[in-house]
Enzyme design. Structure first.
Site, PDB file in Angstrom:
ATOM      1  N   HIS A  27       0.844  -1.193   0.000  1.00  0.00           N
ATOM      2  CA  HIS A  27       0.000   0.000   0.000  1.00  0.00           C
ATOM      3  C   HIS A  27       0.881   1.244   0.000  1.00  0.00           C
ATOM      4  CE1 HIS A  27       0.575   0.774   4.396  1.00  0.00           C
ATOM      5  NE2 HIS A  27       0.547  -0.538   4.501  1.00  0.00           N
TER       6      HIS A  27
ATOM      7  N   ASP B 250      -0.474   4.326   0.937  1.00  0.00           N
ATOM      8  CA  ASP B 250      -0.956   5.281   1.932  1.00  0.00           C
ATOM      9  C   ASP B 250      -0.250   5.072   3.259  1.00  0.00           C
ATOM     10  OD1 ASP B 250      -2.409   2.809   2.070  1.00  0.00           O
ATOM     11  OD2 ASP B 250      -3.809   3.748   3.474  1.00  0.00           O
TER      12      ASP B 250
ATOM     13  N   GLU C 167      -5.215   1.149   2.751  1.00  0.00           N
ATOM     14  CA  GLU C 167      -4.957   0.075   3.703  1.00  0.00           C
ATOM     15  C   GLU C 167      -5.006   0.579   5.135  1.00  0.00           C
ATOM     16  OE1 GLU C 167      -3.048  -2.814   6.283  1.00  0.00           O
ATOM     17  OE2 GLU C 167      -2.412  -0.741   5.950  1.00  0.00           O
ATOM     18  N   GLU C 168      -4.522   1.791   5.354  1.00  0.00           N
ATOM     19  CA  GLU C 168      -4.480   2.338   6.707  1.00  0.00           C
ATOM     20  C   GLU C 168      -5.820   2.930   7.138  1.00  0.00           C
ATOM     21  OE1 GLU C 168      -2.165   1.711   8.529  1.00  0.00           O
ATOM     22  OE2 GLU C 168      -0.244   1.701   7.517  1.00  0.00           O
TER      23      GLU C 168
ATOM     24  N   GLU D  35       3.956  -6.166   4.575  1.00  0.00           N
ATOM     25  CA  GLU D  35       3.756  -5.561   5.892  1.00  0.00           C
ATOM     26  C   GLU D  35       4.973  -5.820   6.790  1.00  0.00           C
ATOM     27  OE1 GLU D  35       1.574  -3.572   6.934  1.00  0.00           O
ATOM     28  OE2 GLU D  35       0.010  -3.710   5.414  1.00  0.00           O
TER      29      GLU D  35
END
Length: 378
Positions: free
Chosen positions: A68, A70, A135-136, A163
């Protein structure tokens, strides 16, 4: 001379891509990979940007990296040693919001794919990278919606999420799954009344007390070798009618199940209702499934990733399912073996988020070695 993975990571960190704003990260990577023969498909859903970039269409194994662009907000800027968007390098460490979660991983994935394709332009199978800018945040318009369409168009055997899984040493921990996350909102009905006349009222706080005690001690399941037992935690309690002399008429409780594959939403709901019924409560329930659990049981994939980690770092990884949720929960249900490996997680979402330059270089090499093992040595 600065490693190319660090140069790219710095370019990404300098972009203020606070959820759901991609801030130009994905176009930067699409243009870069497009110039090297990668194909790409971009889809904007609401305010969220999603992209899949891939190389290769021949028969053979297919690996998709997942990440991701973001990041979470930096908080108070004055608390940072260096500006969170400055991508400052000091004493072999790269500082900046998102360097560990997870722009460093994204840069490492891109460099690994570039090098693999340059070395093997006619490779079998497919290597790809999926990115989202949600994602966040609520994770509604990102991989949750983008993946089903891409899974219909593309076949993938493996997915590696970038991650930050590592604890003390790079590669010491690989997530082979994640627990499911299920929210429940419980409303317990009582009878409102004056505090001076409790005999004319029914306080829902007292009515629910024994049930809450049992819920906190209840064994929902036993878990399994890779998953701990399911946990139930109350995250919010609300009662009151706005005046100190009124007994509330209802009690609202918000709780969360983090559950292993040994349970399901249906089984947890049935157990919860049995407990509430046993305490003769008048209640209402509403549910919100954040994500189902997933569990990688592809031993060949696990062995390949472990071998890549050992080859590059000399570390023997531990496989577990700790941590919260990730976008892997939207990929695994499509029959794709999904695991997670990324940087050290000590500073994620914190002031002065950072990662060692050497770790990001090693991470790139682990990803590259894994591509070789899965596509060229299946």
């Amino acid at each position: 001379m600065e490693p190319e993975v660090i140069t790219l990571a710095r370019q990404l960190i300098e972009k203020p891509s606070y959820t759901p704003d991609d801030a130009g990260c994905q176009p930067l990577l699409m243009n870069r990979l497009g110039g090297q023969g990668f194909q790409g498909e971009h889809q904007r859903i609401g305010e969220v940007d999603n992209v899949l970039m891939w190389h290769g269409e021949q028969p053979g194994p297919a690996l998709m990296f997942l990440g991701h662009t973001d990041v979470v907000p930096p908080g108070e800027l004055s608390a940072w040693k260096h500006h969170p968007l400055s991508a400052h390098v000091e004493s072999g460490v790269l500082y900046g919001r998102g360097v560990a979660d997870m722009k460093g991983s994204v840069a490492a994935m891109v460099l690994a794919m570039e090098k693999f394709v340059a070395q093997n332009p006619n490779h079998p199978g497919k290597v790809a990278l999926m990115l989202t800018s949600d994602e966040e945040g609520e994770a509604i318009n990102g991989v949750r919606q983008f993946m089903p369409e891409m899974a219909h168009k593309h076949h993938f055997d493996y997915c590696l999420v970038g991650e930050p899984s590592s604890g003390q040493k790079l590669g010491d921990t690989v997530r082979v799954g994640r627990r499911g996350s299920l929210h429940v909102h419980i409303t317990i009905q009582g009878k409102q009344g004056h505090v001076a006349y409790p005999q004319l009222a029914a306080n829902p706080v007292f009515l629910a007390a024994s049930a809450l005690d049992e819920l906190g001690r209840f064994a929902w399941d036993q878990g399994n070798a890779d998953f701990p037992p399911t946990s139930f935690q109350v995250s919010a309690v609300e009662a009151g009618a706005g005046a100190p002399n009124i007994i509330p008429g209802e009690l609202k409780i918000t709780a969360n199940f983090r559950y292993a594959p040994t349970s399901s939403q249906d089984s947890l709901a049935a157990q919860l209702q049995q407990i509430l019924d046993r305490h003769q409560l008048n209640y209402e329930l509403s549910w919100q499934l954040s994500g189902e659990p997933f569990h990688c049981q592809d031993e060949a994939y696990k062995q390949a990733l472990a071998a890549s980690i050992r080859q590059i770092t000399g570390t023997e990884p531990e496989f577990n399912t700790g941590g919260g949720t990730s976008d892997g929960r939207f990929v695994a249900p499509h029959g794709i073996a999904t695991m997670e490996l990324g940087p050290i997680n000590k500073t994620i979402h914190q002031v002065n988020e950072c990662e060692k330059i050497s770790h990001l270089v090693q991470l790139e090499n682990i990803y590259l070695d894994l591509i070789h093992r899965l596509l060229l040595q299946p």
